[in-house]
Motif scaffolding. Structure first.
Motif, PDB file in Angstrom:
ATOM      1  N   GLN A   4      -6.522 -19.165  18.684  1.00 28.40           N
ATOM      2  CA  GLN A   4      -6.584 -20.576  19.055  1.00 28.40           C
ATOM      3  C   GLN A   4      -8.020 -20.977  19.370  1.00 28.40           C
ATOM      4  O   GLN A   4      -8.733 -20.275  20.080  1.00 28.40           O
ATOM      5  CB  GLN A   4      -5.693 -20.863  20.268  1.00 28.40           C
ATOM      6  CG  GLN A   4      -5.593 -22.355  20.605  1.00 28.40           C
ATOM      7  CD  GLN A   4      -4.620 -22.632  21.734  1.00 28.40           C
ATOM      8  OE1 GLN A   4      -4.431 -21.793  22.618  1.00 28.40           O
ATOM      9  NE2 GLN A   4      -3.992 -23.799  21.714  1.00 28.40           N
ATOM     10  N   GLY A  41      -7.787 -26.547  20.530  1.00 34.72           N
ATOM     11  CA  GLY A  41      -6.353 -26.318  20.695  1.00 34.72           C
ATOM     12  C   GLY A  41      -5.658 -25.943  19.411  1.00 34.72           C
ATOM     13  O   GLY A  41      -4.501 -25.509  19.434  1.00 34.72           O
ATOM     14  N   THR A 158      -0.005 -26.152  28.764  1.00 35.74           N
ATOM     15  CA  THR A 158      -1.366 -26.509  28.368  1.00 35.74           C
ATOM     16  C   THR A 158      -1.471 -28.012  28.503  1.00 35.74           C
ATOM     17  O   THR A 158      -0.760 -28.754  27.817  1.00 35.74           O
ATOM     18  CB  THR A 158      -1.654 -26.093  26.913  1.00 35.74           C
ATOM     19  OG1 THR A 158      -1.582 -24.672  26.801  1.00 35.74           O
ATOM     20  CG2 THR A 158      -3.050 -26.554  26.490  1.00 35.74           C
ATOM     21  N   ILE A 203     -10.834 -25.447  26.473  1.00 31.16           N
ATOM     22  CA  ILE A 203      -9.643 -24.991  27.178  1.00 31.16           C
ATOM     23  C   ILE A 203     -10.062 -24.058  28.310  1.00 31.16           C
ATOM     24  O   ILE A 203     -10.736 -23.050  28.079  1.00 31.16           O
ATOM     25  CB  ILE A 203      -8.670 -24.268  26.232  1.00 31.16           C
ATOM     26  CG1 ILE A 203      -8.182 -25.214  25.142  1.00 31.16           C
ATOM     27  CG2 ILE A 203      -7.474 -23.718  27.004  1.00 31.16           C
ATOM     28  CD1 ILE A 203      -7.237 -24.578  24.143  1.00 31.16           C
ATOM     29  N   ILE A 212      -7.221 -28.543  29.233  1.00 27.87           N
ATOM     30  CA  ILE A 212      -8.224 -28.893  28.237  1.00 27.87           C
ATOM     31  C   ILE A 212      -9.149 -29.929  28.869  1.00 27.87           C
ATOM     32  O   ILE A 212      -8.750 -31.076  29.091  1.00 27.87           O
ATOM     33  CB  ILE A 212      -7.603 -29.453  26.950  1.00 27.87           C
ATOM     34  CG1 ILE A 212      -6.524 -28.506  26.402  1.00 27.87           C
ATOM     35  CG2 ILE A 212      -8.684 -29.680  25.896  1.00 27.87           C
ATOM     36  CD1 ILE A 212      -5.840 -29.025  25.140  1.00 27.87           C
TER      37      ILE A 212
END
Length: 343
Positions: A4, A41, A158, A203, A212
């Motif tokens: 990621q 992301g 997240t 992140i 984030i």
């Protein structure tokens, strides 16, 4: 390998795998030619040389700021300094509803509001947004109050923080984990506005959740939606809009359909700031409709459908000439040479 993207800086993409190994990657040239954009992301395929070959399917995404695969958006507002702006708050909520991203409302700087004033303010906020299904938390990043309720709502997720500059987004992150030491700035006494301190999307990993951190949702306008579809993003307005006499009613006083408008007949049941927000966003949507109807030019598509699959399409400017065309040009060239020089 797969991982990621947790940070983007210049033309470098920093990718983290499930084993928490970090790779500095570049985007494969063919993806650049296809105008594929990697977002913070994104889950990607990449090879041992650090080249990203493919962007995996996204759960959701936002282009302003450029983030993807969000579980929850936290709309941060300040109760004071800067003054609470409900229209701007509604702008964020409507934008997130359009992108089908769940929202949590966080009202920060509780320490700046006196007890009685806080109770009145909280009562108004709760009366507007709780009936719409939004969860609400009150915090003070400075005094570290309300953080337990806040972390309870974001556990295992997240999240992305959005809100005006100066409302305390970076201060909240520092209060949750001082080790990050995110830079903050004071509110201007003249403009009562903050200054952007975050320069890129990244992140940040916490023990029980991930945030984030973004530069903010700047220049957010409804220049991507048609006027007739806007009320779908306002549940409190759409509940009455379904009963309008005309299907294309825009719920405007003085409009040709206003006599049969169920929204106008029930304005006393809709919060005035919500309806005022709707009118402001509607004007932006009408400007967008005018632009695409009368002034826009057709843009080349960036996707094509081949053999039952959607594929990226290389733009005309970067597309190589067809091989047969090249052969014909060579043939014509030699033909001209033969005519002139008798070869």
């Amino acid at each position: 390998m797969q991982g990621q993207v947790f940070k983007i800086h210049s033309d470098f993409y920093y990718v983290k795998t499930k084993n928490n190994n970090v790779f500095e990657c570049k985007l494969r040239e063919v993806l650049k030619k296809q105008n594929e954009k990697v977002l913070t992301g994104d889950f990607v395929d990449f090879d041992n040389s650090g080249v990203i070959n493919k962007i995996l399917e996204r759960k959701n995404f936002i282009l302003r700021p450029s983030v993807a695969n969000i579980d929850l958006a936290v709309v941060v507002s300040s109760l004071l300094e800067p003054k609470l702006d409900l229209i701007q708050l509604n702008r964020y909520l409507t934008f997130l509803k359009y992108h089908k991203i769940p929202s949590l409302l966080c009202f920060n700087k509780e320490d700046l509001v006196k007890n009685e004033q806080f109770r009145e303010c909280a009562k108004e906020i709760n009366s507007i947004y709780q009936p719409l299904g939004y969860k609400i938390v009150y915090t003070s990043a400075k005094e570290k109050e309300g953080l337990r309720d806040f972390t309870k709502e974001i556990k295992g997720k997240t999240i992305v923080l959005c809100g005006l500059s100066g409302v305390g987004k970076s201060s909240l992150i520092n209060a949750l984990n001082p080790d990050f030491n995110i830079r903050t700035s004071a509110i201007s006494q003249n403009t009562q506005r903050g200054r952007h301190t975050t320069r890129h999307c990244e992140i940040l990993d916490f023990k029980e959740f991930r945030i984030i951190d973004t530069p903010g949702f700047s220049n957010l306008k409804f220049d991507f939606i048609l006027p007739k579809d806007l009320d779908l993003l306002f549940d409190d307005i759409h509940n009455f809009a379904k009963e309008c006499k005309f299907s294309d009613c825009l719920h405007l006083e003085g409009d040709e359909h206003s006599l049969g408008c169920a929204v106008l007949e029930n304005l006393d049941k809709i919060n005035s700031q919500r309806y005022k927000s709707y009118l402001e966003f509607l004007k932006e949507a009408q400007d967008y409709k005018y632009k695409v109807t009368y002034t826009s030019t057709k843009e080349e598509e960036t996707k094509k459908h081949t053999h039952g699959a959607h594929m990226a399409k290389i733009s005309r400017a970067k597309r190589q000439s067809a091989r047969n065309t090249q052969k014909q040009k060579i043939k014509n060239l030699y033909g001209q040479i033969g005519e002139k020089d008798e070869y």
